[in-house]
Design a protein around this motif. Structure first.
Motif, PDB file in Angstrom:
ATOM      1  N   ASP A  50       4.017 -27.649   5.122  1.00 38.37           N
ATOM      2  CA  ASP A  50       3.721 -29.081   5.040  1.00 38.37           C
ATOM      3  C   ASP A  50       2.897 -29.442   3.809  1.00 38.37           C
ATOM      4  O   ASP A  50       3.217 -30.381   3.065  1.00 38.37           O
ATOM      5  CB  ASP A  50       2.957 -29.534   6.290  1.00 38.37           C
ATOM      6  N   GLY A  51       1.793 -28.710   3.624  1.00 37.05           N
ATOM      7  CA  GLY A  51       0.888 -29.034   2.528  1.00 37.05           C
ATOM      8  C   GLY A  51       1.524 -28.846   1.171  1.00 37.05           C
ATOM      9  O   GLY A  51       1.348 -29.672   0.260  1.00 37.05           O
ATOM     10  N   LYS A  52       2.280 -27.775   1.009  1.00 37.18           N
ATOM     11  CA  LYS A  52       2.954 -27.531  -0.279  1.00 37.18           C
ATOM     12  C   LYS A  52       3.997 -28.599  -0.562  1.00 37.18           C
ATOM     13  O   LYS A  52       4.152 -29.052  -1.704  1.00 37.18           O
ATOM     14  CB  LYS A  52       3.589 -26.141  -0.272  1.00 37.18           C
ATOM     15  N   LEU A  53       4.728 -29.019   0.480  1.00 37.12           N
ATOM     16  CA  LEU A  53       5.742 -30.054   0.281  1.00 37.12           C
ATOM     17  C   LEU A  53       5.094 -31.377  -0.115  1.00 37.12           C
ATOM     18  O   LEU A  53       5.582 -32.071  -1.014  1.00 37.12           O
ATOM     19  CB  LEU A  53       6.565 -30.231   1.559  1.00 37.12           C
ATOM     20  N   LEU A  54       3.978 -31.709   0.531  1.00 35.56           N
ATOM     21  CA  LEU A  54       3.284 -32.951   0.169  1.00 35.56           C
ATOM     22  C   LEU A  54       2.813 -32.907  -1.275  1.00 35.56           C
ATOM     23  O   LEU A  54       2.981 -33.890  -2.021  1.00 35.56           O
ATOM     24  CB  LEU A  54       2.105 -33.173   1.118  1.00 35.56           C
ATOM     25  N   GLU A  55       2.232 -31.790  -1.696  1.00 35.31           N
ATOM     26  CA  GLU A  55       1.737 -31.696  -3.072  1.00 35.31           C
ATOM     27  C   GLU A  55       2.888 -31.749  -4.078  1.00 35.31           C
ATOM     28  O   GLU A  55       2.764 -32.390  -5.141  1.00 35.31           O
ATOM     29  CB  GLU A  55       0.935 -30.410  -3.254  1.00 35.31           C
ATOM     30  N   GLU A  56       4.001 -31.086  -3.775  1.00 36.40           N
ATOM     31  CA  GLU A  56       5.169 -31.146  -4.668  1.00 36.40           C
ATOM     32  C   GLU A  56       5.682 -32.572  -4.786  1.00 36.40           C
ATOM     33  O   GLU A  56       6.080 -33.013  -5.870  1.00 36.40           O
ATOM     34  CB  GLU A  56       6.280 -30.224  -4.149  1.00 36.40           C
TER      35      GLU A  56
END
Length: 479
Positions: free
Chosen positions: A423-429
C-alpha cells in the motif's frame, strides 16, 4: 505554505534563512527541536538542496542552529543567552493526550496535497467546486441578508433550519420527525464524535462495517471503544453477525452506512434490512445510520434510509450537506430521541456554544428554495458522468489488473487490485507521478484495495489521473 519569492532581489538562501530565523524566534521551532532535513526542506520549498545548505550555513554561522552527523540539524539551546533557557518540551506534549492523530496514510495524503496542489485528487471525499451550488447560494445570500442579533444560538441548532429539515426529511427521505428531535452539527464527523464521547464509555464494544469509513477515524480508538467487524458483501452486512457479536462481546451499538456505503458503494438489501430490525429489536440494540450519499442515486428513486422504516426507535440518524451541496457550510444533522438530543446539545454547548447562525440560515434558505431540487438532479447527472469516465479509464488502462462493482450512487469506486503490492509503496509511486488516492487498508480492509473518489477531480483530470496510477501500479508489479 511559505515559498521564497523568485522575483525578489534578495538571494533565495537568504530569504530561507530569514524565514527560518523568524519561525525559530516565534517559538515554532523551540531550542533543541529538530529541523526538517535539507532534502525534505528543499522539496517543500521548491528549491535546490544546495540552496537550503547555504541557508543552514548562514544560520549556523550566527549560532542559531547546530548540526551533528547522524543527528540532523537542531535549533541551538544557547543562542538566546549565556545559560540554556528551559522551555516546554512541545514534542512530548504533541505526542501526548488521549485524542489520537490521523492515520499515517491520511497524514501523508494531506501533506502531499498541501505541498503539491496540482496533484490529481482521487482521495478527498468531497465534491469538486463545479459540482457545488455556489451561484445559487450566492444569490440566496444576496436575497436574504441575515440581520438578526449575531449572538450565541440554541445549542441544538438554528430553529428555522431545524424546521426546514423536518420538511426536507419527510419529502426526500421519508422520515417523519419534529424539530425538537433534530440537532444541527458541523457535519457527520461531529455527530459521530458526540455519540462516541457522550453515549458510550471506554471499554464499550461496538460493531462497525468492514471495510468502513469509521476505521479511518481515530476518534473511536480515542474514546477507548473496542471495535468489532461486520463484513460487507455486495448486499451489505449480514444481520446474524450482529447477533453473534452481541453474544460474544456484548456490543452496545452498531454503526452503519447502508446506502452507497463508503468505501464499497454497496446498498444494504431490503431483505437484510428486515432481518436487521428483527435482531435490533430483540437485543434492544441502537443503530447509528450515517446517510450522506442517498440523494446521489444515479438512476431511479434514492434508496430509503433505515430510519424511514424505524417503528421501534432503534435508529440514530445522521445526515449532512457535505456530499450533496457544499462541504464548506459545515452543516450536518442528527435525528434522535429528544432525551438524546438534549444530552448531546448540552455537551455541544460546552464545546463551542453551537454553530454560527449565518451558514445555518443559508442552508435553511437553500433547502426551501426552488434551486434545491434542480441542483440535486444536475448533481446526479454530473456524478454519473464522472463515474463513467473513471470506469472507462480503468478498463482502458488496467483491464487485467483491477476488479470492481459499478456503484449506482455515491462518490466512490472501490477497486480490488489483482496483483499484490505494498500500500505505502503504491501511494508513494502515485504521488511521484502526480496523483493521489486512498489505500484500502485505511478502511480496515486488507491491503490490495484502493478507493477512488470520482467527485473531486475535474472531468478532464480523470483519464490523466488513472493513466498515472496505472504507471505507478505497473512499476511496482514489474519490480
Amino acid at each position: 505554505m511559505w515559498k521564497p519569492d523568485r522575483q525578489s532581489k534578495k538571494p533565495l538562501y537568504e530569504q530561507i534563512s530569514d524565514h527560518l530565523e523568524r519561525r525559530i524566534s516565534y517559538g515554532e521551532f523551540p531550542p533543541g527541536s529538530l529541523l526538517p532535513s535539507e532534502r525534505k526542506l528543499a522539496e517543500q520549498l521548491g528549491v535546490n538542496r544546495s540552496t537550503v545548505i547555504m541557508a543552514f550555513a548562514e544560520l549556523r554561522s550566527m549560532g542559531i542552529i547546530e548540526s551533528r552527523t547522524g543527528s540532523g540539524t537542531r535549533v541551538s539551546r544557547t543562542k538566546w543567552g549565556a545559560m540554556p533557557k528551559h522551555t516546554p518540551n512541545w514534542s512530548r506534549y504533541a505526542e501526548g493526550g488521549s485524542f489520537l492523530p490521523n492515520l499515517p496514510f491520511m497524514r501523508r495524503i494531506r501533506e502531499a496535497l498541501n505541498q503539491h496542489p496540482s496533484l490529481i485528487d482521487f482521495a478527498s471525499g468531497e465534491l469538486s467546486a463545479d459540482l457545488a451550488p455556489s451561484d445559487e447560494i450566492t444569490t440566496l445570500m444576496n436575497e436574504h441578508r441575515y440581520t438578526s442579533h449575531l449572538g450565541y444560538d440554541n445549542p441544538q441548532g438554528y430553529i428555522p433550519l431545524r424546521q426546514a429539515l423536518v420538511s426536507y426529511l419527510d419529502k426526500y427521505r421519508g422520515i417523519q420527525t419534529t424539530e425538537s428531535s433534530v440537532m444541527i452539527t458541523s457535519g457527520s464527523q461531529q455527530s459521530l464524535y458526540l455519540i462516541t464521547q457522550c453515549l458510550l464509555s471506554p471499554g464499550d464494544a461496538v460493531a462497525i462495517e468492514d471495510p468502513s469509513y469509521c476505521y479511518s477515524l481515530p476518534m473511536f480508538q480515542s474514546a477507548g471503544l473496542r471495535l468489532f467487524r461486520l463484513p460487507v458483501d455486495q448486499h451489505g452486512i449480514c444481520p446474524e453477525d450482529i447477533r453473534s457479536l452481541y453474544k460474544k462481546h456484548r456490543i452496545k451499538m452498531v454503526f452503519m452506512n447502508p446506502n452507497f456505503q463508503n468505501p464499497t458503494g454497496t446498498v444494504f438489501s431490503i431483505e437484510r434490512r428486515k432481518q436487521l430490525f428483527d435482531v435490533a429489536s430483540k437485543l434492544g440494540l441502537p443503530i447509528v445510520e450515517d446517510d450522506p450519499f442517498s440523494l446521489t442515486a444515479f438512476e431511479g428513486a434514492a434508496p430509503k434510509p433505515l430510519k424511514s422504516m424505524d417503528s421501534n426507535g432503534s435508529i440514530l440518524y445522521i445526515g449532512s450537506f457535505s456530499k450533496i451541496a457544499a462541504s464548506g457550510l459545515r452543516i450536518g444533522w442528527m435525528v434522535a430521541p429528544h432525551s438524546i438530543v438534549e444530552r448531546l446539545a448540552d455537551a455541544r454547548q460546552q464545546m463551542d456554544f453551537g454553530l454560527s447562525v449565518i451558514p445555518q440560515s443559508v442552508a435553511a434558505q437553500f433547502i426551501k428554495s426552488s434551486y434545491f431540487h434542480p441542483h440535486l438532479e444536475r448533481l446526479q447527472i454530473q456524478l454519473q458522468f464522472k463515474r463513467d469516465l473513471l470506469i472507462e479509464s480503468l478498463q482502458k488502462e488496467l483491464p487485467d489488473l483491477v476488479k470492481f462493482i459499478t456503484p449506482q450512487g455515491g462518490l466512490h469506486l472501490w477497486c480490488k487490485l489483482l496483483h499484490e503490492v505494498h500500500d505505502g509503496k503504491l501511494l508513494e509511486e502515485a504521488i511521484k507521478r502526480g496523483v493521489v488516492f486512498v489505500p484500502g487498508s485505511v478502511y480496515g480492509s486488507d491491503s490490495g484495495f484502493v478507493r477512488f473518489t470520482f467527485a473531486r477531480p475535474k472531468t478532464e483530470e480523470i483519464a490523466v489521473g488513472i493513466s498515472r496510477f496505472a504507471e505507478a501500479l505497473r512499476a511496482l508489479i514489474v519490480s
